[in-house]
Design a protein around this motif. Structure first.
Motif, PDB file in Angstrom:
ATOM      1  N   SER A 293      27.857  21.589  61.731  1.00 47.78           N
ATOM      2  CA  SER A 293      27.696  22.054  60.356  1.00 47.78           C
ATOM      3  C   SER A 293      27.094  20.926  59.536  1.00 47.78           C
ATOM      4  O   SER A 293      27.437  19.755  59.729  1.00 47.78           O
ATOM      5  CB  SER A 293      29.040  22.464  59.753  1.00 47.78           C
ATOM      6  N   ILE A 294      26.213  21.300  58.629  1.00 46.79           N
ATOM      7  CA  ILE A 294      25.564  20.344  57.745  1.00 46.79           C
ATOM      8  C   ILE A 294      26.002  20.702  56.329  1.00 46.79           C
ATOM      9  O   ILE A 294      25.829  21.837  55.880  1.00 46.79           O
ATOM     10  CB  ILE A 294      24.033  20.433  57.872  1.00 46.79           C
ATOM     11  N   ILE A 295      26.583  19.734  55.634  1.00 44.41           N
ATOM     12  CA  ILE A 295      27.120  19.976  54.293  1.00 44.41           C
ATOM     13  C   ILE A 295      26.523  18.947  53.343  1.00 44.41           C
ATOM     14  O   ILE A 295      26.415  17.769  53.683  1.00 44.41           O
ATOM     15  CB  ILE A 295      28.664  19.853  54.284  1.00 44.41           C
ATOM     16  N   SER A 296      26.152  19.403  52.156  1.00 47.74           N
ATOM     17  CA  SER A 296      25.722  18.466  51.114  1.00 47.74           C
ATOM     18  C   SER A 296      26.627  18.647  49.903  1.00 47.74           C
ATOM     19  O   SER A 296      26.962  19.768  49.524  1.00 47.74           O
ATOM     20  CB  SER A 296      24.261  18.686  50.746  1.00 47.74           C
ATOM     21  N   ILE A 297      27.043  17.522  49.343  1.00 46.76           N
ATOM     22  CA  ILE A 297      27.925  17.506  48.186  1.00 46.76           C
ATOM     23  C   ILE A 297      27.218  16.761  47.062  1.00 46.76           C
ATOM     24  O   ILE A 297      26.898  15.575  47.203  1.00 46.76           O
ATOM     25  CB  ILE A 297      29.257  16.781  48.498  1.00 46.76           C
ATOM     26  N   ALA A 298      26.974  17.426  45.942  1.00 49.43           N
ATOM     27  CA  ALA A 298      26.462  16.766  44.741  1.00 49.43           C
ATOM     28  C   ALA A 298      27.671  16.365  43.913  1.00 49.43           C
ATOM     29  O   ALA A 298      28.584  17.175  43.692  1.00 49.43           O
ATOM     30  CB  ALA A 298      25.557  17.711  43.961  1.00 49.43           C
ATOM     31  N   ILE A 299      27.703  15.110  43.477  1.00 47.27           N
ATOM     32  CA  ILE A 299      28.893  14.583  42.817  1.00 47.27           C
ATOM     33  C   ILE A 299      28.497  13.696  41.642  1.00 47.27           C
ATOM     34  O   ILE A 299      27.445  13.052  41.669  1.00 47.27           O
ATOM     35  CB  ILE A 299      29.762  13.812  43.846  1.00 47.27           C
ATOM     36  N   ASP A 300      29.334  13.666  40.622  1.00 50.28           N
ATOM     37  CA  ASP A 300      29.144  12.768  39.484  1.00 50.28           C
ATOM     38  C   ASP A 300      30.486  12.096  39.233  1.00 50.28           C
ATOM     39  O   ASP A 300      31.455  12.749  38.835  1.00 50.28           O
ATOM     40  CB  ASP A 300      28.677  13.545  38.250  1.00 50.28           C
TER      41      ASP A 300
ATOM     42  N   GLU B  70      40.687  17.610  46.855  1.00 50.03           N
ATOM     43  CA  GLU B  70      41.276  16.512  46.088  1.00 50.03           C
ATOM     44  C   GLU B  70      40.272  15.933  45.082  1.00 50.03           C
ATOM     45  O   GLU B  70      40.665  15.448  44.021  1.00 50.03           O
ATOM     46  CB  GLU B  70      41.739  15.394  47.019  1.00 50.03           C
ATOM     47  N   TYR B  71      38.991  15.985  45.406  1.00 47.90           N
ATOM     48  CA  TYR B  71      37.932  15.410  44.570  1.00 47.90           C
ATOM     49  C   TYR B  71      37.158  16.469  43.789  1.00 47.90           C
ATOM     50  O   TYR B  71      36.099  16.179  43.238  1.00 47.90           O
ATOM     51  CB  TYR B  71      36.969  14.601  45.439  1.00 47.90           C
ATOM     52  N   ARG B  72      37.680  17.673  43.699  1.00 44.21           N
ATOM     53  CA  ARG B  72      36.960  18.801  43.111  1.00 44.21           C
ATOM     54  C   ARG B  72      36.523  18.561  41.670  1.00 44.21           C
ATOM     55  O   ARG B  72      35.491  19.077  41.249  1.00 44.21           O
ATOM     56  CB  ARG B  72      37.790  20.081  43.217  1.00 44.21           C
ATOM     57  N   ARG B  73      37.244  17.769  40.914  1.00 39.53           N
ATOM     58  CA  ARG B  73      36.873  17.545  39.509  1.00 39.53           C
ATOM     59  C   ARG B  73      35.561  16.785  39.363  1.00 39.53           C
ATOM     60  O   ARG B  73      34.940  16.811  38.314  1.00 39.53           O
ATOM     61  CB  ARG B  73      37.987  16.846  38.753  1.00 39.53           C
ATOM     62  N   TYR B  74      35.148  16.084  40.414  1.00 36.90           N
ATOM     63  CA  TYR B  74      33.912  15.309  40.384  1.00 36.90           C
ATOM     64  C   TYR B  74      32.721  16.050  41.011  1.00 36.90           C
ATOM     65  O   TYR B  74      31.579  15.663  40.821  1.00 36.90           O
ATOM     66  CB  TYR B  74      34.083  13.991  41.144  1.00 36.90           C
ATOM     67  N   ILE B  75      33.010  17.089  41.777  1.00 31.03           N
ATOM     68  CA  ILE B  75      31.962  17.761  42.554  1.00 31.03           C
ATOM     69  C   ILE B  75      31.172  18.720  41.666  1.00 31.03           C
ATOM     70  O   ILE B  75      31.732  19.608  41.021  1.00 31.03           O
ATOM     71  CB  ILE B  75      32.566  18.484  43.776  1.00 31.03           C
ATOM     72  N   ILE B  76      29.866  18.516  41.641  1.00 31.00           N
ATOM     73  CA  ILE B  76      28.960  19.376  40.879  1.00 31.00           C
ATOM     74  C   ILE B  76      28.662  20.645  41.671  1.00 31.00           C
ATOM     75  O   ILE B  76      28.650  21.741  41.139  1.00 31.00           O
ATOM     76  CB  ILE B  76      27.631  18.643  40.591  1.00 31.00           C
ATOM     77  N   GLY B  77      28.410  20.486  42.971  1.00 29.84           N
ATOM     78  CA  GLY B  77      28.099  21.623  43.824  1.00 29.84           C
ATOM     79  C   GLY B  77      28.182  21.236  45.292  1.00 29.84           C
ATOM     80  O   GLY B  77      28.204  20.059  45.638  1.00 29.84           O
ATOM     81  N   ARG B  78      28.237  22.264  46.107  1.00 27.31           N
ATOM     82  CA  ARG B  78      28.390  22.065  47.547  1.00 27.31           C
ATOM     83  C   ARG B  78      27.579  23.126  48.273  1.00 27.31           C
ATOM     84  O   ARG B  78      27.563  24.286  47.867  1.00 27.31           O
ATOM     85  CB  ARG B  78      29.870  22.203  47.902  1.00 27.31           C
ATOM     86  N   MET B  79      26.909  22.704  49.351  1.00 31.53           N
ATOM     87  CA  MET B  79      26.180  23.665  50.177  1.00 31.53           C
ATOM     88  C   MET B  79      26.480  23.344  51.634  1.00 31.53           C
ATOM     89  O   MET B  79      26.390  22.188  52.060  1.00 31.53           O
ATOM     90  CB  MET B  79      24.678  23.567  49.936  1.00 31.53           C
ATOM     91  N   GLY B  80      26.856  24.347  52.379  1.00 28.66           N
ATOM     92  CA  GLY B  80      27.119  24.182  53.803  1.00 28.66           C
ATOM     93  C   GLY B  80      26.227  25.085  54.628  1.00 28.66           C
ATOM     94  O   GLY B  80      26.018  26.248  54.276  1.00 28.66           O
ATOM     95  N   VAL B  81      25.686  24.520  55.705  1.00 29.22           N
ATOM     96  CA  VAL B  81      24.802  25.279  56.584  1.00 29.22           C
ATOM     97  C   VAL B  81      25.290  25.131  58.019  1.00 29.22           C
ATOM     98  O   VAL B  81      25.307  24.027  58.559  1.00 29.22           O
ATOM     99  CB  VAL B  81      23.347  24.759  56.487  1.00 29.22           C
ATOM    100  N   PRO B  82      25.712  26.223  58.639  1.00 33.05           N
ATOM    101  CA  PRO B  82      26.081  26.135  60.052  1.00 33.05           C
ATOM    102  C   PRO B  82      24.823  26.105  60.915  1.00 33.05           C
ATOM    103  O   PRO B  82      23.905  26.900  60.703  1.00 33.05           O
ATOM    104  CB  PRO B  82      26.885  27.417  60.296  1.00 33.05           C
ATOM    105  N   TYR B  83      24.775  25.178  61.830  1.00 39.99           N
ATOM    106  CA  TYR B  83      23.639  25.094  62.758  1.00 39.99           C
ATOM    107  C   TYR B  83      24.194  25.500  64.120  1.00 39.99           C
ATOM    108  O   TYR B  83      24.610  24.682  64.921  1.00 39.99           O
ATOM    109  CB  TYR B  83      23.089  23.675  62.751  1.00 39.99           C
TER     110      TYR B  83
END
Length: 83
Positions: A48-55, A29-42
């Motif tokens: 799971s650890i996820i980071s979302i870069a957003i503007d 739903e917020y994809r237009r604002y998301i610069i990038g995404r990284m997910g790491v399964p632990y």
């Protein structure tokens, strides 16, 4: 982006696998604002650890972070750039 936009990083920890489908729907739903995404399964801790870069405007970032953090077994923390 607008003059009021902020750049931020949303850190997400997912401890309940049942929340993943809804989490992905919200991110879509917020994809237009998301610069990038990284997910790491632990796998050792079954999280799971996820980071979302957003503007986006601060209200949009807060709304996204709040929706994600309201999911069962999901924790979020947001940090903002100074610019």
């Amino acid at each position: 982006m607008t003059d009021n936009s902020r750049t931020a990083l949303i850190g997400i920890i997912v401890e309940d696998e049942l929340s993943v489908a809804r989490l992905n729907e919200i991110l879509h739903e917020y994809r237009r604002y998301i610069i990038g995404r990284m997910g790491v399964p632990y796998r050792e801790k079954d999280i799971s650890i996820i980071s979302i870069a957003i503007d986006a405007e601060q209200s949009v970032i807060s709304a996204l972070s709040g929706k994600l953090g309201a999911l069962e077994g999901v924790s979020t923390k947001t940090i903002y750039s100074k610019k």
